[in-house]
Every structure is written in structure tokens, then in C-alpha cells.
Design a protein around this motif. Structure first.
Motif, PDB file in Angstrom:
ATOM      1  N   PRO A  79       0.843  -1.195   0.000  1.00 25.95           N
ATOM      2  CA  PRO A  79       0.000   0.000   0.000  1.00 25.95           C
ATOM      3  C   PRO A  79       0.885   1.256   0.000  1.00 25.95           C
ATOM      4  O   PRO A  79       2.035   1.154   0.424  1.00 25.95           O
ATOM      5  N   PRO A  80       0.448   2.431  -0.426  1.00 26.74           N
ATOM      6  CA  PRO A  80      -0.908   2.671  -0.926  1.00 26.74           C
ATOM      7  C   PRO A  80      -1.021   2.559  -2.454  1.00 26.74           C
ATOM      8  O   PRO A  80      -2.113   2.557  -2.976  1.00 26.74           O
ATOM      9  N   LEU A  81       0.119   2.459  -3.179  1.00 22.74           N
ATOM     10  CA  LEU A  81       0.060   2.558  -4.644  1.00 22.74           C
ATOM     11  C   LEU A  81       0.567   1.319  -5.352  1.00 22.74           C
ATOM     12  O   LEU A  81       0.831   1.352  -6.544  1.00 22.74           O
ATOM     13  N   GLY A  82       0.763   0.218  -4.597  1.00 20.64           N
ATOM     14  CA  GLY A  82       1.429  -0.943  -5.186  1.00 20.64           C
ATOM     15  C   GLY A  82       2.932  -0.725  -5.061  1.00 20.64           C
ATOM     16  O   GLY A  82       3.395   0.320  -4.592  1.00 20.64           O
ATOM     17  N   ARG A  83       3.683  -1.720  -5.501  1.00 19.53           N
ATOM     18  CA  ARG A  83       5.142  -1.621  -5.374  1.00 19.53           C
ATOM     19  C   ARG A  83       5.698  -0.646  -6.433  1.00 19.53           C
ATOM     20  O   ARG A  83       5.272  -0.686  -7.587  1.00 19.53           O
ATOM     21  N   ILE A  84       6.632   0.198  -6.006  1.00 24.33           N
ATOM     22  CA  ILE A  84       7.260   1.110  -6.972  1.00 24.33           C
ATOM     23  C   ILE A  84       8.771   0.919  -6.887  1.00 24.33           C
ATOM     24  O   ILE A  84       9.406   1.307  -5.912  1.00 24.33           O
ATOM     25  N   LEU A  85       9.356   0.289  -7.910  1.00 26.10           N
ATOM     26  CA  LEU A  85      10.814   0.102  -7.912  1.00 26.10           C
ATOM     27  C   LEU A  85      11.497   1.288  -8.586  1.00 26.10           C
ATOM     28  O   LEU A  85      12.630   1.621  -8.270  1.00 26.10           O
ATOM     29  N   GLU A  86      10.791   1.891  -9.534  1.00 24.94           N
ATOM     30  CA  GLU A  86      11.337   3.073 -10.213  1.00 24.94           C
ATOM     31  C   GLU A  86      10.188   3.855 -10.814  1.00 24.94           C
ATOM     32  O   GLU A  86       9.226   3.269 -11.311  1.00 24.94           O
ATOM     33  N   ALA A 287      -2.795   0.889 -12.040  1.00 24.32           N
ATOM     34  CA  ALA A 287      -2.479  -0.484 -12.483  1.00 24.32           C
ATOM     35  C   ALA A 287      -1.446  -1.099 -11.544  1.00 24.32           C
ATOM     36  O   ALA A 287      -0.327  -1.431 -11.929  1.00 24.32           O
ATOM     37  N   GLU A 288      -1.857  -1.273 -10.291  1.00 29.47           N
ATOM     38  CA  GLU A 288      -0.929  -1.620  -9.217  1.00 29.47           C
ATOM     39  C   GLU A 288      -0.360  -3.036  -9.313  1.00 29.47           C
ATOM     40  O   GLU A 288       0.593  -3.367  -8.623  1.00 29.47           O
ATOM     41  N   LEU A 289      -0.975  -3.892 -10.155  1.00 30.56           N
ATOM     42  CA  LEU A 289      -0.509  -5.282 -10.236  1.00 30.56           C
ATOM     43  C   LEU A 289       0.310  -5.563 -11.501  1.00 30.56           C
ATOM     44  O   LEU A 289       0.706  -6.695 -11.746  1.00 30.56           O
ATOM     45  N   ALA A 290       0.590  -4.518 -12.279  1.00 33.08           N
ATOM     46  CA  ALA A 290       1.316  -4.714 -13.549  1.00 33.08           C
ATOM     47  C   ALA A 290       2.816  -4.873 -13.300  1.00 33.08           C
ATOM     48  O   ALA A 290       3.313  -4.636 -12.200  1.00 33.08           O
ATOM     49  N   ASP A 291       3.554  -5.267 -14.357  1.00 37.00           N
ATOM     50  CA  ASP A 291       5.023  -5.230 -14.286  1.00 37.00           C
ATOM     51  C   ASP A 291       5.494  -3.790 -14.464  1.00 37.00           C
ATOM     52  O   ASP A 291       6.428  -3.347 -13.803  1.00 37.00           O
ATOM     53  N   ILE A 292       4.837  -3.109 -15.408  1.00 36.50           N
ATOM     54  CA  ILE A 292       5.128  -1.690 -15.639  1.00 36.50           C
ATOM     55  C   ILE A 292       3.790  -0.991 -15.839  1.00 36.50           C
ATOM     56  O   ILE A 292       2.934  -1.498 -16.555  1.00 36.50           O
ATOM     57  N   SER A 293       3.609   0.166 -15.163  1.00 40.30           N
ATOM     58  CA  SER A 293       2.379   0.936 -15.367  1.00 40.30           C
ATOM     59  C   SER A 293       2.734   2.254 -16.037  1.00 40.30           C
ATOM     60  O   SER A 293       3.758   2.854 -15.712  1.00 40.30           O
ATOM     61  N   CYS A 294       1.866   2.698 -16.942  1.00 38.20           N
ATOM     62  CA  CYS A 294       2.133   3.937 -17.685  1.00 38.20           C
ATOM     63  C   CYS A 294       0.909   4.836 -17.729  1.00 38.20           C
ATOM     64  O   CYS A 294      -0.223   4.364 -17.816  1.00 38.20           O
ATOM     65  N   GLY A 295       1.160   6.130 -17.715  1.00 33.10           N
ATOM     66  CA  GLY A 295       0.079   7.104 -17.866  1.00 33.10           C
ATOM     67  C   GLY A 295       0.668   8.429 -18.292  1.00 33.10           C
ATOM     68  O   GLY A 295       1.894   8.589 -18.336  1.00 33.10           O
ATOM     69  N   TRP A 303       5.132  12.972 -23.378  1.00 34.39           N
ATOM     70  CA  TRP A 303       5.949  12.115 -22.509  1.00 34.39           C
ATOM     71  C   TRP A 303       5.032  11.193 -21.705  1.00 34.39           C
ATOM     72  O   TRP A 303       3.868  11.514 -21.480  1.00 34.39           O
ATOM     73  N   THR A 304       5.583  10.072 -21.264  1.00 27.37           N
ATOM     74  CA  THR A 304       4.804   9.110 -20.468  1.00 27.37           C
ATOM     75  C   THR A 304       5.421   8.978 -19.071  1.00 27.37           C
ATOM     76  O   THR A 304       6.645   8.901 -18.935  1.00 27.37           O
ATOM     77  N   THR A 305       4.566   8.933 -18.053  1.00 26.25           N
ATOM     78  CA  THR A 305       5.018   8.617 -16.694  1.00 26.25           C
ATOM     79  C   THR A 305       5.062   7.093 -16.573  1.00 26.25           C
ATOM     80  O   THR A 305       4.068   6.424 -16.879  1.00 26.25           O
ATOM     81  N   VAL A 306       6.202   6.568 -16.152  1.00 29.27           N
ATOM     82  CA  VAL A 306       6.404   5.111 -16.161  1.00 29.27           C
ATOM     83  C   VAL A 306       6.754   4.619 -14.754  1.00 29.27           C
ATOM     84  O   VAL A 306       7.654   5.162 -14.111  1.00 29.27           O
ATOM     85  N   ILE A 307       6.063   3.577 -14.296  1.00 27.38           N
ATOM     86  CA  ILE A 307       6.399   2.970 -13.000  1.00 27.38           C
ATOM     87  C   ILE A 307       6.804   1.518 -13.233  1.00 27.38           C
ATOM     88  O   ILE A 307       6.008   0.725 -13.755  1.00 27.38           O
ATOM     89  N   ALA A 308       8.034   1.177 -12.840  1.00 27.23           N
ATOM     90  CA  ALA A 308       8.441  -0.240 -12.873  1.00 27.23           C
ATOM     91  C   ALA A 308       8.073  -0.823 -11.513  1.00 27.23           C
ATOM     92  O   ALA A 308       8.431  -0.279 -10.474  1.00 27.23           O
ATOM     93  N   ARG A 309       7.340  -1.958 -11.540  1.00 27.60           N
ATOM     94  CA  ARG A 309       6.805  -2.478 -10.279  1.00 27.60           C
ATOM     95  C   ARG A 309       7.419  -3.820  -9.866  1.00 27.60           C
ATOM     96  O   ARG A 309       7.473  -4.149  -8.700  1.00 27.60           O
ATOM     97  N   THR A 310       7.796  -4.617 -10.843  1.00 25.61           N
ATOM     98  CA  THR A 310       8.357  -5.937 -10.532  1.00 25.61           C
ATOM     99  C   THR A 310       9.799  -5.972 -11.059  1.00 25.61           C
ATOM    100  O   THR A 310      10.192  -5.112 -11.853  1.00 25.61           O
ATOM    101  N   SER A 311      10.558  -6.988 -10.645  1.00 25.90           N
ATOM    102  CA  SER A 311      11.936  -7.049 -11.148  1.00 25.90           C
ATOM    103  C   SER A 311      11.939  -7.261 -12.665  1.00 25.90           C
ATOM    104  O   SER A 311      12.791  -6.733 -13.377  1.00 25.90           O
TER     105      SER A 311
END
Ligand code: FAD
Length: 370
Positions: A79-86, A287-295, A303-311
Motif C-alpha cells: 500500500p498505498p500505490l502498489g510496489r514502486i521500484l522506479e 495499475a498496481e498489479l502490472a510489471d510496468i504501469s504507464c500514464g 511524454w509518459t510517466t512510467v512505473i516499474a513495479r516488478t523485477s
């Protein structure tokens, strides 16, 4: 064991069905063939006598909590946004991708990188069929992947061709083609509810979800119905003509890009009249369960905001930044990422709170109806 009958009572009748297509996908993939989608993407019995009451359609529905803990554990959700690695702001370095893209073309750029490196055989994306009409599609070539980019806007059709069934949403029924064509390694692009269904199927190792090696999630404030009535109302609110529109996009607001270069912004609160009913109850913005989320939220235009969530997601992002993506300059990335995180946190909290109170209201209404 709960069955499709329970799904109808608990999910469809109250209007909570997201039409992700997961229940039908599994049922047809294993050849039970008891379920199908109707013309509006709603699951229904095709042949109830073929239902073996396995209960899987019920378990994988993102509206039920049966697999929530397991699904979250599998991606190390926090929580609160899912895992954020980058978290970064980037865009594709390929002009052809940028030309088609909704924002920075990162989703398409990442898929192409995986495809060119032969790590996937294709991707489940959605392809445009008209102005606001999309259909899920198994893209098996570079050209198909590129042409699926963006929020497609085709001015060649008249308004009369559109009806309420034309949504910004597509289901995951393209999985059917996966089975038929025997492809083994795919990327999957979807809104948060679609990603959640795939993750639930993976938690139970259900075919054909084992073919999905990479999940790309899209931020989502909701899906919208662009029927004739809604289009007219929207052009009244924004004071524009559809013939003058080049592109539309959703970030903090709905942004209408006009052919003459002007942008019209309409706040999301004004879009309630065209929001799909089930989206009022959805708790996932990023998209808290994705490998990568974009918006696009928090990023400059293009430009796109990118979140890497899994290894897995982090390593694709790292490799892609070396080859096919351009990142904001270092100083800009730090301040832009901070701004983006703030905006995502706010919009996510807003979506979760609204879903909670809407669910309470729905439950109270159901109580009084009894
Ligand atoms: C219904 C919807 C609501 C959204 N709401 C927001 C929002 O509130 N805030 C925000 O910041 N971003 C939102 N987005 C995400 C945003 O519009 C972009 O998709 C995202 O920024 C990625 O841009 P890109 O240029 O990197 O992707 P692109 O390179 O353009 O690739 C986009 C990919 O998404 C696929 N796609 C397009 N539409 C759908 C769909 N309906 N279902 C499944 N896949 C699809 C395309 O086939 C393509 O593969 C939303 C997207 C959708 C589809």
C-alpha cells in the motif's frame, strides 16, 4: 462452490461487471464453452448445460475477493500505490512510434523492444476500428504493434455510425487467438481491471494466462462511453466541434487537441455523465498489479510517466532506456517524477475513496430493496 449464477447475482445485476472478459476467456480456453460475451461485451451463458460448476469464473473475477491476497503477494504489492521500484518520465526515441502514440509511446516502445529482442512472439493490445471504437487484438508483427498505439481518432466516419456500445474499453477476448495460433510468449496491455484478471488467472495457473510474460498496465480514471448523445454533450461542455479535433487524451483532465493547435481541458468531474457504471466502484488507478504501469499524468505533453513495479518490469525498463527510450534530463526527471508521484497519489486516493463510498451506498440500496 460459487458459480456463474452467483456472478450474475453478485456482480452483473448490481452493475459491477467490468466486462474484462476473463470468465469467458477461461471457460472457452479449456473448451467447456458454457459462457460467451454478448454484443456489448457482457458475459452470459452460451450453453448452461456445459457448465461443470468449477467455480473458476467466479474466483478470477476482479470483483470478488477470493484471490486478492494471493494475487497481491505474487507481485509483492504494497500500500498505498502498489510496489514502486522506479518512477520516471520517458518517451520513445522512434519518431514513427511517437507519431502514433497517446503520450510518449513508451508502451509501444517497450513492446517493440521485447519483440525485436525475440523475448515475445507478440502482444495483446487493442486496435482501433473507428473513432472511439477498439477491439482486443493479438499483434504478431512490428506494424501491428505500432498501429495499435495511441488513442485513435478517425474523422472519416460520421457520428451516426456510433452507438452507446462504443467504449474506450476493450476486453481480453483476444486470448482466444492465442490458443488457436499457439503463441507461447506474449506481452499484455490493459487497464487496471484487465491486468487484475490476468494476475488472478496466473495465480491459479489457468490457461492461457501462462503465455503472458509481461503485463503493461495503463493508469485509468475510468472508461467512457462515447455514444452519440455523449459526444454531443461533450462538445457542448468543451465548446468545440468534433470535426476540429485531432486527438483526445486523458491525464489529470480530459484534453481535446484541436487541429489548429489549441488544447481544451475538461475536468474529469464533468465527465461523470459518460463514465461506465462499473468504474464508479473500481479501486485501482495506477495499475498496481502490472510489471510496468504507464500514464500521462504528471508528464509534459508527448511524454509518459512510467512505473516499474516488478523485477521483470525494472529490467525491461533499464534495457529499454539504453536502447529505445529517451528519459527526461536528470534534473527534470527528479522534479517531474516527484510531481508525477504527487499527482498519482492524489488521483489514486480519490478513486479508492470514491469506490468505497459508492460501494457502501450500493450495499445500503440493496438492503432497502430486500
Ligand atoms: C480507458 C483509458 C483511460 C485512461 N485514463 C488515464 C488517466 O486517467 N490518466 C492517465 O495518466 N492515463 C490514462 N490512460 C493511459 C494513457 O491514455 C496512455 O495509454 C498511457 O499514458 C500510455 O501512453 P503511451 O503513449 O506510452 O502508450 P502508447 O504507445 O500509445 O500505447 C498504448 C497501448 O495501450 C493500448 N490500449 C489503448 N486503449 C486501450 C484500451 N481501452 N484497453 C486496453 N489497451 C488499450 C494500445 O493498443 C497500445 O498498445 C488511460 C488509458 C485508457 C485506455
Amino acid at each position: 462452490m460459487k458459480t456463474f449464477e452467483d456472478l450474475i447475482e453478485e456482480v452483473q445485476k448490481p452493475g459491477l461487471c467490468h466486462r474484462c472478459g476473463g470468465c469467458v476467456t477461461f471457460c472457452s480456453a479449456v473448451n467447456y464453452g458454457a459462457l460467451e460475451l454478448d454484443d456489448n461485451g457482457k458475459p452470459r451463458y452460451k450453453d448452461a448445460s456445459r457448465c461443470i460448476e468449477c467455480g473458476i469464473c467466479h474466483a478470477i473475477c476482479p470483483e470478488n475477493d477470493e484471490l486478492t491476497d494471493e494475487t497481491r503477494q505474487n507481485v509483492d504489492w504494497k500500500p498505498p500505490l502498489g510496489r514502486i521500484l522506479e518512477l520516471t518520465i520517458a518517451r520513445s526515441a522512434d519518431p514513427q512510434v511517437l507519431q502514433h502514440a497517446t503520450d510518449g509511446g513508451v508502451v509501444t516502445g517497450l513492446i517493440l523492444k521485447l519483440f525485436d529482442d525475440r523475448l515475445i512472439d507478440g502482444a495483446i493490445v487493442t486496435r482501433p476500428l473507428g473513432r472511439f471504437r477498439r477491439e482486443p487484438h493479438l499483434a504478431l508483427s512490428r506494424d501491428e504493434i505500432i498501429s495499435a498505439a495511441g488513442f485513435f481518432f478517425d474523422t472519416s466516419h460520421g457520428m451516426k455510425n456510433y452507438s452507446d456500445k462504443y467504449l474506450t474499453y476493450a476486453t481480453i477476448e483476444a486470448f482466444g487467438a492465442v490458443i488457436k495460433k499457439g503463441v507461447k510468449r506474449l506481452a499484455f496491455v490493459g487497464t487496471p481491471c484487465q491486468i487484475e484478471t490476468v494476475r488472478r488467472m496466473q495465480a491459479l495457473s489457468l490457461i492461457p494466462s501462462e503465455t503472458i510474460k509481461y503485463c503493461f498496465g495503463l493508469f485509468c480514471s475510468g472508461n467512457f462511453v462515447f455514444g452519440e448523445k455523449q459526444q454531443k454533450q461533450l462538445s457542448r461542455i468543451g465548446g468545440f466541434e468534433w470535426a476540429d479535433v485531432k486527438k483526445i487524451n486523458i491525464k489529470e483532465d480530459l484534453i481535446i487537441h484541436l487541429n489548429d493547435g489549441r488544447n481544451i481541458r475538461i475536468i474529469l468531474d464533468e465527465l461523470e455523465f459518460m463514465k461506465r457504471f462499473a468504474c464508479y466502484f473500481c479501486r485501482d488507478y495506477a495499475a498496481e498489479l502490472a510489471d510496468i504501469s504507464c500514464g500521462g499524468v504528471g508528464a509534459e505533453n508527448g511524454w509518459t510517466t512510467v512505473i516499474a513495479r516488478t523485477s521483470t518490469g525494472k529490467s525491461i525498463l533499464t534495457e529499454s532506456k539504453k536502447a529505445v527510450l529517451e528519459e527526461c534530463s536528470y534534473e527534470n526527471t527528479i522534479s517531474a517524477s516527484k510531481k508525477a508521484l504527487g499527482a498519482i497519489t492524489k488521483l489514486s486516493a480519490r478513486k479508492k475513496n470514491a469506490a468505497l463510498s459508492n460501494r457502501k451506498a450500493l450495499a445500503a440500496h440493496a438492503q432497502t430493496e430486500k
